[in-house]
Design a protein around this motif. Structure first.
Motif, short mmCIF file in Angstrom:
data_model
loop_
_atom_site.label_atom_id
_atom_site.label_comp_id
_atom_site.label_asym_id
_atom_site.label_seq_id
_atom_site.Cartn_x
_atom_site.Cartn_y
_atom_site.Cartn_z
N VAL A 58 1.72 -1.24 -0.04
CA VAL A 58 -0.11 0.27 -0.18
C VAL A 58 0.83 1.21 0.01
O VAL A 58 2.00 1.58 0.80
CB VAL A 58 -0.84 -0.10 1.33
N GLU A 59 0.96 2.19 -0.96
CA GLU A 59 1.19 3.28 -0.82
C GLU A 59 -0.12 4.15 -0.87
O GLU A 59 -0.86 4.33 -1.53
CB GLU A 59 2.29 3.96 -2.79
N ALA A 60 0.86 5.63 0.82
CA ALA A 60 0.14 6.77 0.42
C ALA A 60 0.90 8.12 0.24
O ALA A 60 2.20 8.14 0.11
CB ALA A 60 -0.31 6.50 2.24
N ASN A 61 -0.18 8.78 -0.55
CA ASN A 61 0.45 10.09 -1.09
C ASN A 61 0.26 11.06 -0.67
O ASN A 61 -0.70 10.99 -1.21
CB ASN A 61 0.66 10.47 -3.60
N CYS A 62 0.96 12.56 0.08
CA CYS A 62 0.23 13.09 0.68
C CYS A 62 1.11 14.26 0.50
O CYS A 62 2.06 14.24 1.57
CB CYS A 62 -0.36 12.68 1.72
N LEU A 63 0.77 15.52 0.23
CA LEU A 63 1.51 16.36 -0.25
C LEU A 63 2.72 16.40 -0.85
O LEU A 63 4.17 16.91 0.21
CB LEU A 63 2.00 17.11 1.55
N GLY A 64 2.71 15.05 -1.85
CA GLY A 64 4.24 15.27 -2.08
C GLY A 64 5.36 14.28 -2.09
O GLY A 64 6.16 14.03 -2.89
N LYS A 65 4.65 13.82 -0.95
CA LYS A 65 5.80 12.30 0.14
C LYS A 65 5.26 11.25 0.04
O LYS A 65 4.01 11.12 0.07
CB LYS A 65 5.64 12.83 1.41
N LYS A 66 5.34 10.36 0.19
CA LYS A 66 5.18 9.38 0.02
C LYS A 66 5.45 8.25 0.22
O LYS A 66 6.65 8.02 1.45
CB LYS A 66 5.49 8.16 -1.60
N LYS A 67 4.72 7.82 1.47
CA LYS A 67 5.00 5.95 2.41
C LYS A 67 4.73 4.88 1.80
O LYS A 67 3.34 4.99 1.33
CB LYS A 67 4.65 6.50 3.78
N TYR A 68 5.51 3.99 2.44
CA TYR A 68 5.04 2.37 2.03
C TYR A 68 4.32 1.72 3.04
O TYR A 68 4.96 1.76 4.37
CB TYR A 68 6.07 2.17 1.26
N THR A 69 3.76 0.67 2.95
CA THR A 69 3.80 -0.40 4.52
C THR A 69 4.92 -1.64 4.17
O THR A 69 5.06 -1.16 2.61
CB THR A 69 2.35 -1.25 3.79
N THR A 70 4.69 -2.33 4.23
CA THR A 70 5.31 -4.02 3.98
C THR A 70 4.94 -4.70 3.02
O THR A 70 3.24 -3.89 2.82
CB THR A 70 5.60 -4.93 5.11
N CYS A 71 5.50 -5.43 2.46
CA CYS A 71 5.29 -6.13 0.82
C CYS A 71 4.50 -7.40 1.49
O CYS A 71 4.73 -8.00 2.23
CB CYS A 71 6.08 -5.94 -0.14
N LYS A 72 3.17 -8.13 1.11
CA LYS A 72 3.31 -9.64 1.26
C LYS A 72 2.99 -10.42 0.33
O LYS A 72 2.85 -9.62 -1.14
CB LYS A 72 0.93 -9.11 1.68
N ASP A 73 3.57 -11.54 0.17
CA ASP A 73 3.71 -12.13 -0.83
C ASP A 73 2.24 -13.31 -1.38
O ASP A 73 2.00 -13.52 -0.29
CB ASP A 73 4.78 -13.33 -1.02
N ASP A 74 2.84 -13.44 -2.16
CA ASP A 74 1.67 -14.68 -2.87
C ASP A 74 0.03 -14.16 -2.46
O ASP A 74 -0.64 -15.92 -1.65
CB ASP A 74 2.49 -15.68 -2.85
N VAL A 75 -0.83 -13.59 -2.05
CA VAL A 75 -1.79 -13.85 -1.75
C VAL A 75 -2.72 -14.53 -2.47
O VAL A 75 -3.23 -13.25 -2.79
CB VAL A 75 -2.30 -12.26 -1.14
#
Length: 1563
Positions: A58-75
């Motif tokens: 999951v990527e969250a983009n706010c006011l030009g900055k991006k933050k990410y969660t961890t990645c889940k594999d083979d869901v």
């Protein structure tokens, strides 16, 4: 359409309208730093878009900055993905416009090697979140859609999020990321709970644009319109402007998903260039308004939309903002003819299309290509406080403009144009003033507009226009004037008249335009009587100012005139007293059109090269201030006016000024000399007593810590300058050391102060440090005591207390009257009962006489009876018994014997007394009589009651005594429950689990659990009341602070500028500021007029005597005894409790007399307590913290606690909690302290860093002295939990919440106070044993009709998965495994979902996904934790309990232990079943009864036999072929083998054949 469908649609429509209305509810957004928190809970049903599985991030983009969660594999596509990860954004210095226009774009991506694929997108406006309750949305499911996909409305998954937007002064809220135990279908809503998903197609039809600015050097504009929406950018074609026209004839289609959380659409107009496109301006739309019109079927009219932006030829930050936010722009940049339509659809799109011909025809027929004729009449009168230049004024409306000449008069920021424009005709495409472009009024420095005013054209629709004074705004994009307060004001009038609709106007007959303007305006003399100012911002670095006030004058004053237009200087005071009159004049053609009077306040600087600093101004319109204006020398009553930085009414108030005015007509002169005016009001003598407790949390002005702080009470600040010199200031002794000095001294002095509250002064106090024996005394800060407010506080307090005392006395007298009436009623009933008894006795006596007469007659008739028989008959008859031989007619005459000694009534008085006492204690509730009973039956009831009262005296007394005992017990039990803060859990025996289990916990909205019970009778766990705020803000707990506290301030907010390398903070007015709070003064201040005080004491004493006598009277009326109580015992807790019980006994507990007595003696009692030092134990119980922002580079935080009190530090660094935004501490800390004398308790949270220095997260400060000396807080036996906000000195935004409660225990009572055990329940470790038996009904995945099946299972993360062995070449879909998988888990945990996947293994390609399923095991794991016994998910357990709580498909049991569960493929369709057995075994039990993985030893519970149907290796190729190839593909394989053999034989024989053929040819 069916009725049901229509009803449903109407219902949805009503709900949609409600939400649309709710979205319009706009609050106040502040400028400053913000903390944006996004909590990603989980996702479901993510669309793999062609792949078998997804690797979501999951990527969250706010006011030009991006933050990410961890990645889940083979869901799998049907799986639930748990994240529970926090993403934080901390933008700085945001304006309200930034928040209004900012969005949070959330994208779920499928992580791939080169470029991540978009699964779905969702956008939220920051303003949408901020305007929600608590500035947050909680646990909201949102539907994801992919704007790049063919169909926008096809949901590509669901995401559950929480979000908060916290600004300056807002409190943090907890976004819960805990486990969801009660996970049911009703709770987990995949959409907002009352709104169904709907889609709309927005169509922005752009026909043409007009009057765009010429952006290129060739005088052209290659225009196109661009829209950024849902992360995707689309734009129209580029068209070159010709003859000021740009024709696009294109539609911009945007999809809208309802409910709406992103309502703002901004379109920007660009000029195409090869190198870089130039922005022209922007237009904005509110989607909510568009949908409202669409739902109301108001049609889609054509209209002109105006483009606004920054001035041409400028650049910079302010230019970009104007081009991005048209509402703050300073220039009109053209207009676009357009139409906006919203259509409900199932398949919205995002694209550019040409406008259909029929729509273009509709536009042509709409008349929007036609023009409307307007008459415009304008006048520009004068300007004040302008920059010191000669300016012209330009009025601009769209492409219409007019410009004045140079001013006729020019002076000290004064320009007098007095210019009226001739009537002008404007043909424009606007058909109404509501659609017309905004009106701009520019202050022109040559060709540069340096300041401007912007207003709506509809505000100028009257021909008889009024002269309007408006505040100008400095154009920051131009940058000629950088300070907003230097923009000034101008007066003008404007009329915009629709000639086509209303006809011509003869302006000569309109009053506003029919007068003859004189070139020379009249000169009006004016005097301003300046009394005082208060709460001015500091302009010196010590936190004070040296202010003086000047009245703005049109021309620059000489040295003599300066003395007339400004007051004297008052040094070191932000609340100066002047009592000065200043004199000036103003120009105006008529008094009614007078300019506002401007009083400017400056700080006097004595430096050679420094100029006086501007503090603020008060802009006073004369027509709004008639009550403080006199036409002559008479002195009017002054009035307080706000002081602001600039001229606009919406600016924040930065102080106040008390002033009145004298104004003369032109040509007149004041008769009284300016220097002979006396403004001082009448005064009286007051005694001021300051009981100084001390100062807390002082911050040193230098490197060294605070040594010996002392206070200088500047008494001169309470007096006007001419009296102040005769008074000496008073200082405390510099004896107490440290940053929390307890001074414990009393300062008394007498002064003459004004009697009226209007003139109340304030006392300025300086705090200094005493270093090197007084050689150095640096200023720590200043604070202000509002003596004037306290001056009349005693009168107000006495009046309120006296009124309350009179109300209490009145209520008691009412109760006395009721008691007397009750006594009279009982006496009436007694007398009535007595009369009835006498009448009854007389009646019985008459009956007895008749009976005796009858007996004599009978005896006379029976003369043959002997004397004995006659005597017996007479005896039996007289005794009421039927005589032998009597008939039934005589049987109804029966008499009872009544004792005449009970008729004296003494027992009734005694009984009435007992009953009244009983009724006073516990009012007996009687059943109400039925309406159908008549008065006669009521009287009969009263008679029977009176008889029963008399005949059962002893029995009634016994019953009353028993009832009194029972109800007294109940009363004290209820009294203990009032305000109860601690509730212990109750346990009941659970037959299902065969344990004692907690039942009926208190409401979780009020109580929170603390600790745990190892056994049901341990009494360690309890529920404690909590408040989601600091206790000092909870009025029911701490209604007021026991002390008067004043912040000690240091720094300045005027006269400084931002540094080159560091940016200073700004105040509410936007000015650079270094002001900060550097401590707190604590004490008790009283201002007493002895003459009135003695009068008050006499009145209070009389009232108290009347109150006590009233209580005695009430007690005598009820119980014939005095209200015996020693009122001196109210100082003790036992005395208060006894007094409350006695009040309850006489029915006066609701009057709160005890509290009233306490409040009246509160100040005296507090002063007494301050003189005694009490050693105490302070216990701080800290439960947990929420919403801690990240401090590490990776977005994590490793918090630990630090507590500080009186120099003692308790550091928990060694016990930090790794990577946790919501840590649980559950610890108790203990300090020793004295009261008074205790400093502030600091609860700090730090972020642990192994290599670099630890980062400070935030702290909360608790004033323990306020609690110790608060009678309300002390009266609470068990203190509630409070939520305290954490703050960092670098920002005003909350940095999280800490939950705690605090106890202060006198040292002498320590032995009787046992600390609470708040240890949480330790985590329980379990081994989950999953036995995979077999599969059924699985489709084959390989071309040969087989699958190499294996099963994979995992909790939480696929990285921790375990898999079975492979069932090779399975042809029937019935894979056999008999394989055990073991998982180690802990409880409680955020995720107890077991994911089961079935795959087809491939050797040379990616494994094929067959299907998956999920099981939420939270309930059986919870049962295992409660019982500490193994739990098997068997048939009995499922049918008796679990079936009612599980989601999804039901479990199908073949036997008592194992069950089948359906598998779903990537399309969500069923693809076979999986048979499993699940056991949840506590770790201790698992270690005692070990089982092997797979089918290894020990193989038991259950025994796993070898799988069946697997390949049996053989040397027989036919056997292997039959096992490896399905029957359907076997013939194909045999044919292929035969063909290969034939080819091999052919090629082997080919040389022989060719040789024979060649030999034959040769032969």
């Amino acid at each position: 359409m069916s009725d049901a469908e229509g009803e449903s649609q109407n219902s949805d429509g009503g709900l949609i309208d409600e939400q649309l209305d709710a979205i319009d509810n706009v609050g106040v957004i502040k400028s400053g730093d913000y903390l944006i928190h996004i909590l990603i809970h989980e996702a479901r049903n993510l669309n793999a878009q062609g792949d078998d599985t997804v690797d979501p991030i999951v990527e969250a983009n706010c006011l030009g900055k991006k933050k990410y969660t961890t990645c889940k594999d083979d869901v799998g596509c049907n799986s639930t993905i748990q994240w529970c990860e926090h993403l934080f954004f901390e933008p700085k210095d945001l304006s309200p416009e930034d928040i209004q226009n900012a969005k949070v774009k959330i994208r779920v991506l499928d992580q791939q090697m080169f470029k991540n694929a978009v699964v779905g997108v969702y956008e939220l406006d920051l303003a949408y979140i901020y305007f929600k309750e608590k500035h947050a949305i909680f646990n909201q499911w949102v539907g994801l859609s992919n704007p790049s996909a063919k169909s926008f409305n096809e949901l590509s998954g669901y995401l559950k999020i929480s979000a908060s937007v916290i600004g300056p002064g807002d409190e943090q809220v907890a976004l819960n990321d805990g486990p969801n135990i009660d996970r049911t279908d009703k709770e987990v809503m995949l959409l907002p709970p009352h709104i169904s998903m709907q889609y709309y197609q927005l169509k922005f039809r752009l026909v043409k644009a007009e009057n765009l600015p010429k952006m290129d050097s060739f005088g052209t504009c290659d225009a196109f319109v661009k829209v950024n929406y849902l992360g995707k950018s689309i734009k129209t074609s580029v068209v070159t402007q010709k003859n000021d026209q740009v024709y696009w004839a294109q539609e911009i289609w945007l999809p809208v998903q309802f409910p709406i959380v992103s309502s703002r659409v901004v379109m920007q107009v660009y000029d195409y260039d090869t190198a870089a496109d130039d922005i022209v301006g922007a237009i904005s739309f509110d989607v909510v308004d568009i949908l409202k019109k669409a739902r109301k079927n108001e049609g889609s009219p054509w209209f002109w939309k105006d483009i606004y932006g920054a001035p041409q030829g400028v650049s910079g930050e302010h230019t970009s903002e104007m081009n991005r936010v048209p509402e703050v722009a300073s220039n009109w940049k053209g207009r676009i003819l357009m139409q906006v339509a919203a259509e409900k659809t199932d398949k919205p799109e995002m694209r550019i299309k040409p406008v259909p011909e029929e729509v273009m025809q509709d536009a042509a027929n709409s008349g929007m290509f036609n023009t409307t004729r307007y008459e415009i009449k304008a006048e520009v009168r004068q300007g004040i406080c302008l920059p010191h230049k000669k300016f012209k004024v330009k009025i601009k409306i769209g492409d219409f403009e007019c410009k004045t000449k140079s001013p006729k008069k020019y002076g000290n920021g004064f320009s007098y144009w007095n210019y009226t424009f001739d009537e002008q005709i404007w043909d424009c495409p606007y058909h109404t003033l509501e659609d017309m472009a905004d009106v701009f009024v520019y202050l022109m420095d040559g060709d540069d507009p340096v300041c401007f005013y912007r207003g709506k054209a509809s505000d100028f629709n009257q021909p008889n226009a009024e002269l309007k004074w408006v505040a100008l705004i400095n154009d920051l994009a131009v940058g000629s004037i950088t300070d907003s307060y230097k923009a000034g004001m101008i007066s003008f009038r404007l009329s915009i008249h629709n000639q086509d609709e209303f006809g011509d106007v003869d302006w000569n007959y309109v009053p506003a335009w029919s007068y003859d303007l004189s070139d020379e305006p009249d000169k009006y003399p004016i005097r301003a009587n300046i009394y005082q100012c208060k709460e001015l911002p500091p302009a010196d670095d010590n936190g004070t100012s040296d202010p003086y006030v000047t009245i703005w004058s049109p021309f620059k004053a000489n040295d003599t005139e300066k003395k007339m237009i400004r007051t004297r200087v008052v040094n070191d005071n932000n609340n100066p007293i002047f009592y000065n009159t200043v004199e000036s004049f103003f120009y105006s053609v008529d008094y009614d059109w007078s300019p506002p009077v401007v009083l400017e306040i400056y700080d006097k600087d004595s430096g050679t090269f420094s100029s006086d600093d501007f503090i603020g101004r008060s802009v006073i319109f004369l027509d709004e201030s008639e009550d403080c204006i006199a036409r002559g020398d008479e002195r009017p009553t002054p009035k307080w006016f706000p002081v602001k930085l600039g001229f606009r009414k919406d600016e924040p108030v930065m102080g106040q000024i008390l002033v009145s005015f004298n104004i003369l007509d032109p040509g007149e002169r004041f008769s009284q000399s300016l220097y002979s005016i006396k403004l001082a009001p009448p005064t009286d003598d007051y005694e001021i007593t300051i009981n100084v407790l001390g100062m807390r949390n002082l911050e040193s002005p230098g490197i060294l810590p605070v040594r010996k702080a002392f206070i200088n009470f500047m008494l001169r600040s309470l007096l006007p300058p001419h009296k102040a010199q005769a008074v000496e200031n008073i200082s405390t002794q510099p004896s107490a050391t440290g940053s929390n000095p307890t001074i414990s001294t009393v300062v008394k002095f007498k002064l003459s102060l004004p009697n009226e509250a209007l003139y109340c002064p304030s006392l300025t106090c300086g705090v200094y440090d005493y270093i090197f024996k007084g050689i150095s005394q640096p200023t720590i800060g200043n604070f202000v005591i509002p003596i004037g407010d306290l001056q009349h506080l005693q009168d107000d307090n006495f009046i309120k207390a006296d009124e309350k005392t009179k109300d209490i006395i009145k209520s008691i007298h009412s109760k006395i009257n009721s008691a007397e009436e009750e006594k009279k009623e009982l006496e009436r009933k007694r007398l009535e009962a007595q009369r009835e008894r006498e009448q009854e006795e007389d009646m019985k006596k008459g009956i007895k006489d008749k009976q005796e007469q009858k007996l004599r007659q009978e005896l006379a008739a029976k003369g043959n009876m002997n004397l004995f028989q006659k005597a017996m008959i007479l005896k039996n008859k007289s005794s009421g018994y039927k005589a032998l031989g009597d008939n039934e007619d005589n049987a109804d005459i029966e008499m009872g014997v009544i004792d005449t000694h009970e008729m004296d009534g003494s027992h009734e008085m005694e009984e009435s007394k007992e009953e009244r006492k009983e009724n006073a204690l516990f009012p007996i509730q009687h059943e109400e009589d039925e309406e159908d009973k008549d008065d006669q039956s009521n009287k009969a009831d009263e008679k029977n009651e009176a008889k029963e009262l008399i005949n059962s005296k002893n029995e009634r007394k016994t019953i009353l005594k028993e009832k009194r005992t029972i109800r007294l017990k109940k009363m004290f039990r209820q009294m203990k429950l009032v305000g109860k803060n601690v509730v212990y859990p109750t346990y009941q025996y659970d037959d299902r689990l065969q344990i004692h289990r907690e039942s009926i916990p208190p409401p979780k909205e009020v109580f929170m659990p603390v600790g745990y019970d190892p056994k049901h009778d341990s009494k360690q766990k309890h529920y404690r009341r909590f408040y989601e705020d600091e206790l000092e803000n909870i009025k029911e707990v701490m209604p007021k602070s026991p002390f008067q506290t004043y912040d000690i301030i240091r720094g300045q907010s005027r006269g400084i500028s931002s540094g080159w390398f560091s940016k200073n903070a700004v105040d509410e007015a936007g000015e650079a500021s270094t002001v900060k709070t550097v401590g707190k003064f604590k004490g008790i201040v009283s201002v007493i007029n002895h003459q009135r005080a003695e009068s008050f004491k006499q009145v209070r004493k009389t009232r108290i005597m009347i109150l006590k006598e009233s209580l005695n009277s009430l007690s005598r009326a009820l119980f014939n005894e005095d209200f015996e109580f020693n009122y001196d015992d109210l100082n003790t807790a036992e005395g208060k409790e006894l007094f409350t019980a006695k009040l309850h006994q006489i029915g006066c507990d609701e009057l709160q007399i005890e509290k009233h007595f306490t409040e009246m003696n509160y100040q005296e009692e507090l002063a007494r307590l301050m003189m005694v030092r009490t050693p105490c134990i302070v216990r701080v119980y800290i439960l947990d913290a929420d919403e801690l922002p990240p401090k590490d580079i990776g977005g994590s935080v490793d918090p630990y606690l630090v507590l500080k009190l009186n120099g003692k530090v308790l550091n928990e660094r060694s016990n930090y909690i790794s990577n946790c935004h919501n840590p649980e501490f559950n610890k108790m800390f203990e300090f020793h302290s004295e009261f008074p004398g205790s400093g502030l308790l600091k609860i700090q949270l730090w972020d642990y860093d192994r290599i670099f220095g630890d980062d400070f997260i935030g702290e909360t400060l608790v004033d323990l002295e306020d609690r110790f000396f608060s009678p309300e807080w002390q009266s609470i036996k068990n203190k509630p939990v409070e939520f305290r906000q954490l703050y960092h000195k670098s920002t005003k935004v909350s940095q999280g919440v800490v939950k705690c409660w605090i106890e202060i225990i006198p040292a002498e009572a320590q032995m009787n106070s046992i600390p609470w055990n708040i240890t949480p329940r330790p985590a329980s470790d379990f081994e989950v044993r999953v036995v995979v038996w077999e599969t059924s009904g699985i489709e084959t995945m390989d071309w040969e009709g087989t699958s190499d099946i294996y099963c994979r299972a995992y909790f939480d993360s696929v990285d921790k998965n375990k898999r079975t062995d492979i069932h090779y070449r399975c042809m029937t879909g019935k894979g056999s495994f008999n394989y055990r998988l073991k998982f180690n888990i802990s409880h409680p945990s955020k995720d107890h979902i077991l994911n089961l996947q079935v795959w087809d293994a491939d050797a040379f390609s990616k494994n094929d996904f067959i299907g998956d399923t999920q099981l939420n095991l939270i309930l059986p794991i919870e049962d295992a934790a409660l019982t500490n016994k193994p739990i098997s998910l068997n048939k009995r357990y499922y049918e008796s309990f679990l079936r009612d709580y599980m989601n999804g498909d039901p479990l199908l049991f073949d036997d008592d232990e194992s069950f089948w569960i359906d598998l779903k493929d990537k399309r969500g369709q069923q693809n076979g079943k999986l048979k499993v057995k699940i056991d949840i075994v506590p770790k201790e039990h698992a270690e005692s009864f070990i089982v092997g993985d797979g089918r290894s030893e020990p193989n038991h519970s259950p025994y796993l036999p070898p799988p069946v149907g697997r390949i049996v290796w053989s040397l027989n190729p036919w056997t292997m072929l039959n096992q490896c190839v399905a029957p359907g593909a076997r013939n194909k394989v045999i044919c292929a083998i035969c063909c290969i053999l034939c080819l091999v034989i052919f090629f082997l024989l080919l040389p022989n054949i060719m040789g024979e053929v060649i030999a034959g040819i040769i032969v």
